[in-house]
Write a protein that holds these residues in place. Sequence first.
Motif, PDB file in Angstrom:
ATOM      1  N   ARG A 180       0.828  -1.207   0.000  1.00 27.68           N
ATOM      2  CA  ARG A 180       0.000   0.000   0.000  1.00 27.68           C
ATOM      3  C   ARG A 180       0.864   1.259   0.000  1.00 27.68           C
ATOM      4  O   ARG A 180       0.547   2.239  -0.696  1.00 27.68           O
ATOM      5  CB  ARG A 180      -0.928  -0.008   1.214  1.00 27.68           C
ATOM      6  CG  ARG A 180      -2.131  -0.955   1.082  1.00 27.68           C
ATOM      7  CD  ARG A 180      -2.831  -1.084   2.418  1.00 27.68           C
ATOM      8  NE  ARG A 180      -4.110  -1.764   2.334  1.00 27.68           N
ATOM      9  CZ  ARG A 180      -4.263  -3.088   2.281  1.00 27.68           C
ATOM     10  NH1 ARG A 180      -3.179  -3.856   2.278  1.00 27.68           N
ATOM     11  NH2 ARG A 180      -5.467  -3.637   2.228  1.00 27.68           N
ATOM     12  N   GLU A 181       1.945   1.249   0.774  1.00 30.45           N
ATOM     13  CA  GLU A 181       2.806   2.432   0.842  1.00 30.45           C
ATOM     14  C   GLU A 181       3.487   2.693  -0.500  1.00 30.45           C
ATOM     15  O   GLU A 181       3.596   3.848  -0.939  1.00 30.45           O
ATOM     16  CB  GLU A 181       3.838   2.261   1.957  1.00 30.45           C
ATOM     17  CG  GLU A 181       3.218   2.346   3.348  1.00 30.45           C
ATOM     18  CD  GLU A 181       4.221   2.109   4.452  1.00 30.45           C
ATOM     19  OE1 GLU A 181       5.364   1.691   4.158  1.00 30.45           O
ATOM     20  OE2 GLU A 181       3.870   2.345   5.632  1.00 30.45           O
ATOM     21  N   LEU A 195       2.343   1.706  -3.500  1.00 32.38           N
ATOM     22  CA  LEU A 195       1.299   2.150  -4.423  1.00 32.38           C
ATOM     23  C   LEU A 195       0.963   3.615  -4.189  1.00 32.38           C
ATOM     24  O   LEU A 195       0.713   4.366  -5.144  1.00 32.38           O
ATOM     25  CB  LEU A 195       0.045   1.282  -4.259  1.00 32.38           C
ATOM     26  CG  LEU A 195       0.157  -0.173  -4.731  1.00 32.38           C
ATOM     27  CD1 LEU A 195      -1.102  -0.935  -4.368  1.00 32.38           C
ATOM     28  CD2 LEU A 195       0.416  -0.252  -6.229  1.00 32.38           C
ATOM     29  N   ASP A 196       0.967   4.043  -2.938  1.00 33.97           N
ATOM     30  CA  ASP A 196       0.680   5.443  -2.629  1.00 33.97           C
ATOM     31  C   ASP A 196       1.755   6.358  -3.228  1.00 33.97           C
ATOM     32  O   ASP A 196       1.446   7.398  -3.819  1.00 33.97           O
ATOM     33  CB  ASP A 196       0.610   5.628  -1.117  1.00 33.97           C
ATOM     34  CG  ASP A 196       0.270   7.063  -0.727  1.00 33.97           C
ATOM     35  OD1 ASP A 196      -0.781   7.558  -1.160  1.00 33.97           O
ATOM     36  OD2 ASP A 196       1.076   7.692  -0.011  1.00 33.97           O
ATOM     37  N   LEU A 197       3.021   5.974  -3.106  1.00 26.39           N
ATOM     38  CA  LEU A 197       4.108   6.774  -3.670  1.00 26.39           C
ATOM     39  C   LEU A 197       4.026   6.832  -5.199  1.00 26.39           C
ATOM     40  O   LEU A 197       4.386   7.835  -5.812  1.00 26.39           O
ATOM     41  CB  LEU A 197       5.460   6.205  -3.242  1.00 26.39           C
ATOM     42  CG  LEU A 197       5.792   6.339  -1.747  1.00 26.39           C
ATOM     43  CD1 LEU A 197       7.048   5.545  -1.409  1.00 26.39           C
ATOM     44  CD2 LEU A 197       5.960   7.809  -1.368  1.00 26.39           C
ATOM     45  N   ASP A 199       1.244   6.740  -6.718  1.00 27.77           N
ATOM     46  CA  ASP A 199      -0.040   7.400  -6.975  1.00 27.77           C
ATOM     47  C   ASP A 199      -1.053   6.475  -7.647  1.00 27.77           C
ATOM     48  O   ASP A 199      -1.922   6.931  -8.400  1.00 27.77           O
ATOM     49  CB  ASP A 199       0.159   8.665  -7.822  1.00 27.77           C
ATOM     50  CG  ASP A 199      -0.975   9.670  -7.634  1.00 27.77           C
ATOM     51  OD1 ASP A 199      -1.593   9.674  -6.554  1.00 27.77           O
ATOM     52  OD2 ASP A 199      -1.250  10.436  -8.585  1.00 27.77           O
ATOM     53  N   PRO A 205      -4.310   4.368  -7.485  1.00 25.04           N
ATOM     54  CA  PRO A 205      -5.486   4.359  -6.612  1.00 25.04           C
ATOM     55  C   PRO A 205      -5.674   3.020  -5.908  1.00 25.04           C
ATOM     56  O   PRO A 205      -5.468   1.951  -6.501  1.00 25.04           O
ATOM     57  CB  PRO A 205      -6.646   4.629  -7.577  1.00 25.04           C
ATOM     58  CG  PRO A 205      -6.020   5.294  -8.759  1.00 25.04           C
ATOM     59  CD  PRO A 205      -4.660   4.690  -8.892  1.00 25.04           C
ATOM     60  N   VAL A 206      -6.077   3.086  -4.650  1.00 26.26           N
ATOM     61  CA  VAL A 206      -6.342   1.897  -3.845  1.00 26.26           C
ATOM     62  C   VAL A 206      -7.755   2.005  -3.282  1.00 26.26           C
ATOM     63  O   VAL A 206      -8.163   3.060  -2.790  1.00 26.26           O
ATOM     64  CB  VAL A 206      -5.331   1.761  -2.686  1.00 26.26           C
ATOM     65  CG1 VAL A 206      -5.776   0.696  -1.696  1.00 26.26           C
ATOM     66  CG2 VAL A 206      -3.949   1.434  -3.222  1.00 26.26           C
TER      67      VAL A 206
END
Length: 325
Positions: free
Chosen positions: A138-139, A141-143, A145, A147-148
């Motif tokens: 998740r971290e 994927l967040d970096l 960008d 979408p989750v």
Amino acid sequence: MGNADLRQLAAIEPIEFSELAGATVAIDAHNWLYRYLTTTVKWTSDAVYTTAAGKEVANLIGVVQGLPKFFEHDIVPIMVFDGGVTDLKTDEVERRREQKEKAEERAAEARAAGDAIEAARLESRTQRLTGTIHETTRELLDLLDVPVVEAPAEGEAQAAHMARSNTVDYAGSEDYDTLLFGAPHTLRDLTSKGDPECMDFEATLDEHGLTWEQLVDVGILCGTDFNDGVSGIGPKTAVKSIGEHGDLWAALEAEDAYIENADLVRELFLNPDVTDADFDPEIEPDLDAARAYVTDEWEIPEGEVERGFERIEDATVQSGLDRWT
């Protein structure tokens, strides 16, 4: 669904990536990640993805290797993660746990016998999506960008709901649950080297003269992740039985058979626990931060991920892809 026999019934056609440019796809994240995780473990020394503290993060290599395919074809992936596991799936979870334990025992025997190839093959079957894997995925994927979406329950149900509500263009999964959950179109083989294939819900119903409810009844007769099927009944026999008798209950009566919790399983597919999801399709990855996260914070050698990051960078800066910046 876990029952791959349903492929015999599904209307599936190949589709070229060129036809998917600009599409949004709700990906069953656990399914997608697990395939890249097992591939990484199978072909990579565990020393490469194990930190000095003993944390195994092969998932970070898998994510960096898997995402470029979407970016290179101007596809927005929305990663949908499972929520709580329904009680109906407890037996299936236990069965998979036992399979993994047996594979671990056989892998240990292969290592002791000096058979490194067989040990690696078996170890790839023992992978679990640990808390560390969930958190670090998740971290990252967040970096990047990406979408989750956190599903209330089954990720495939949520992905199918997003496709049915036109929130996305496609669901994405390697399994067949999205068909029973009613996803209009599901992309499969997104983790393979070539073009994917598209599973068409309405075409499947039309081909067999079934309603959505009857298709679910067929699945239940065959067996799903949530129930055991009726012994001796495969997909084609199930279609014939439902066609003759009308629904699951009449078919079970005709077969003098019983399926535990059949009504609950039916309801799970037809009215699953899902939520309306919102996401921003404009993806702006922070590649410097993502590289540092993977290689510095989690100690993955740069050589293992640099090509993946290069592909992401090349795809997100090329002209003509308006959504990428």
